[in-house]
Design an enzyme around this catalytic site. Structure first.
Site, PDB file in Angstrom:
ATOM      1  CG  MET A  11     -34.616 -19.483 -10.264  1.00  0.00           C
ATOM      2  SD  MET A  11     -34.662 -17.990 -11.263  1.00  0.00           S
ATOM      3  CE  MET A  11     -32.917 -17.775 -11.571  1.00  0.00           C
ATOM      4  CG  HIS A  55     -27.469 -12.808  -9.573  1.00  0.00           C
ATOM      5  ND1 HIS A  55     -27.568 -13.345  -8.302  1.00  0.00           N
ATOM      6  CD2 HIS A  55     -28.637 -13.115 -10.195  1.00  0.00           C
ATOM      7  CE1 HIS A  55     -28.755 -13.921  -8.154  1.00  0.00           C
ATOM      8  NE2 HIS A  55     -29.422 -13.808  -9.287  1.00  0.00           N
ATOM      9  CG  MET A  65     -37.033 -15.024  -5.752  1.00  0.00           C
ATOM     10  SD  MET A  65     -35.614 -14.589  -6.776  1.00  0.00           S
ATOM     11  CE  MET A  65     -36.341 -13.692  -8.134  1.00  0.00           C
ATOM     12  CG  HIS A  82     -31.085 -17.226  -8.250  1.00  0.00           C
ATOM     13  ND1 HIS A  82     -31.880 -16.158  -8.637  1.00  0.00           N
ATOM     14  CD2 HIS A  82     -31.922 -18.098  -7.641  1.00  0.00           C
ATOM     15  CE1 HIS A  82     -33.125 -16.379  -8.267  1.00  0.00           C
ATOM     16  NE2 HIS A  82     -33.189 -17.547  -7.681  1.00  0.00           N
ATOM     17  CG  ASP A 106     -30.471 -15.132 -12.578  1.00  0.00           C
ATOM     18  OD1 ASP A 106     -30.808 -15.358 -11.400  1.00  0.00           O
ATOM     19  OD2 ASP A 106     -30.231 -13.986 -13.010  1.00  0.00           O
ATOM     20  CB  SER A 127     -28.761 -10.483 -13.030  1.00  0.00           C
ATOM     21  OG  SER A 127     -29.245 -11.599 -13.757  1.00  0.00           O
ATOM     22  CG  MET A 183     -33.897 -19.383 -15.091  1.00  0.00           C
ATOM     23  SD  MET A 183     -34.784 -18.100 -15.980  1.00  0.00           S
ATOM     24  CE  MET A 183     -34.320 -16.669 -15.025  1.00  0.00           C
TER      25      MET A 183
HETATM   26  C1  DX5 Z   1     -35.197 -13.502 -12.193  1.00  0.00           C
HETATM   27  C2  DX5 Z   1     -33.716 -13.592 -11.895  1.00  0.00           C
HETATM   28  C3  DX5 Z   1     -33.061 -12.291 -11.737  1.00  0.00           C
HETATM   29  C4  DX5 Z   1     -33.125 -11.382 -12.941  1.00  0.00           C
HETATM   30  C5  DX5 Z   1     -33.324 -10.004 -12.397  1.00  0.00           C
HETATM   31  O1  DX5 Z   1     -35.772 -14.723 -12.020  1.00  0.00           O
HETATM   32  O2  DX5 Z   1     -33.492 -14.319 -10.712  1.00  0.00           O
HETATM   33  O3  DX5 Z   1     -31.729 -12.394 -11.259  1.00  0.00           O
HETATM   34  O4  DX5 Z   1     -31.992 -11.421 -13.757  1.00  0.00           O
HETATM   35  O5  DX5 Z   1     -33.564  -9.155 -13.441  1.00  0.00           O
HETATM   36  P1  DX5 Z   1     -34.033  -7.654 -13.215  1.00  0.00           P
HETATM   37  O6  DX5 Z   1     -32.974  -6.984 -12.391  1.00  0.00           O
HETATM   38  O7  DX5 Z   1     -34.132  -7.136 -14.606  1.00  0.00           O
HETATM   39  O8  DX5 Z   1     -35.355  -7.706 -12.501  1.00  0.00           O
HETATM   40 ZN    ZN Z   2     -31.449 -14.266  -9.817  1.00  0.00          ZN
END
Ligand code: DX5
Ligand code: ZN
Length: 218
Positions: A68, A33, A137, A66, A35, A8, A37
């Protein structure tokens, strides 16, 4: 199929993003990956289209995006244009999830659905046959570096049963608190894709950590 590794980029060094991307390009990782947000659905803001397009321009592995964000339907085409290969939306953000999944596929991406820790995976019963991946999650979304929620293991086996029952070929992906100490258990429980952020980019040797996650060694 051997399990996949998706580092990620949320935990990457944004001042040296190109070198972190190159590290992933040259590692045993399978996907990036990514993310996104929005500060509404989750209490954090990450990055958007211009950064994703730039990541895409040098990434040599698929972008697993992903979302969010509230109202993901409004942005499906824009994420395709930015370079997403997989687009995963939260069950919690989609009133018409079936329609959203179809529009992701029509735009030419793999469609994923992700579910928060408090929601039973059985809520996905009637959508699993339509998606390419289901993301569980294992922390509450919004931040990297949180602790793995142990009850996620039980959710993985329940999802696995559900996929068999519905004859779904969807991959099972897990996101949050994944590291070299729990990776093996997760894959044995049925996970196909391990997402890891802080465990990879916070490690002294990220390349070696990715390799350990792939080889399930500690
Ligand atoms: C959290 C993200 C994850 C995050 C995971 O909301 O969706 O992808 O980057 O981070 P770690 O692996 O540090 O828990
Ligand atoms: Zn994620």
């Amino acid at each position: 199929m051997p399990h996949l590794i998706a580092p990620s980029l949320l935990s990457a060094n944004f001042l040296n993003l190109a070198s972190d991307i190159e590290m992933v390009n040259n590692s045993f990782a399978d996907w990036f990956h990514v993310d996104v947000m929005d500060g509404h659905f989750v209490p954090n803001i990450s990055f958007g289209f211009s950064i994703i397009s730039q990541i895409k321009s040098i990434a040599r592995k698929p972008l697993d995006v992903h979302l969010m964000i509230a109202n993901p339907d409004n942005y499906v085409d824009a994420f395709k244009k930015a370079g997403a290969d997989n687009l995963t939306v939260h069950y919690e953000t989609c009133t018409h999830l079936h329609r959203t999944v179809q529009s992701i596929k029509e735009a030419g991406m793999k469609a994923g659905v992700v579910i928060n820790p408090h929601n039973p995976v059985e809520l996905l019963t009637d959508i699993v046959a339509d998606v390419d991946l289901v993301l569980i999650m294992s922390v509450n979304p919004g931040f990297g570096g949180q602790k793995f929620i142990q009850s996620s293991l039980n959710r993985i086996s329940r999802l696995k049963d559900l996929l068999i029952q519905k004859n779904s070929k969807a991959l099972i992906e897990i996101d949050g608190g994944v590291d070299t100490t729990n990776a093996k258990t997760l894959v044995e429980a049925g996970v196909d894709v391990l997402v890891a952020g802080s465990a990879v980019f916070g490690a002294q040797n990220p390349t070696a950590t990715i390799r350990k996650l792939k080889e399930l060694s500690n």
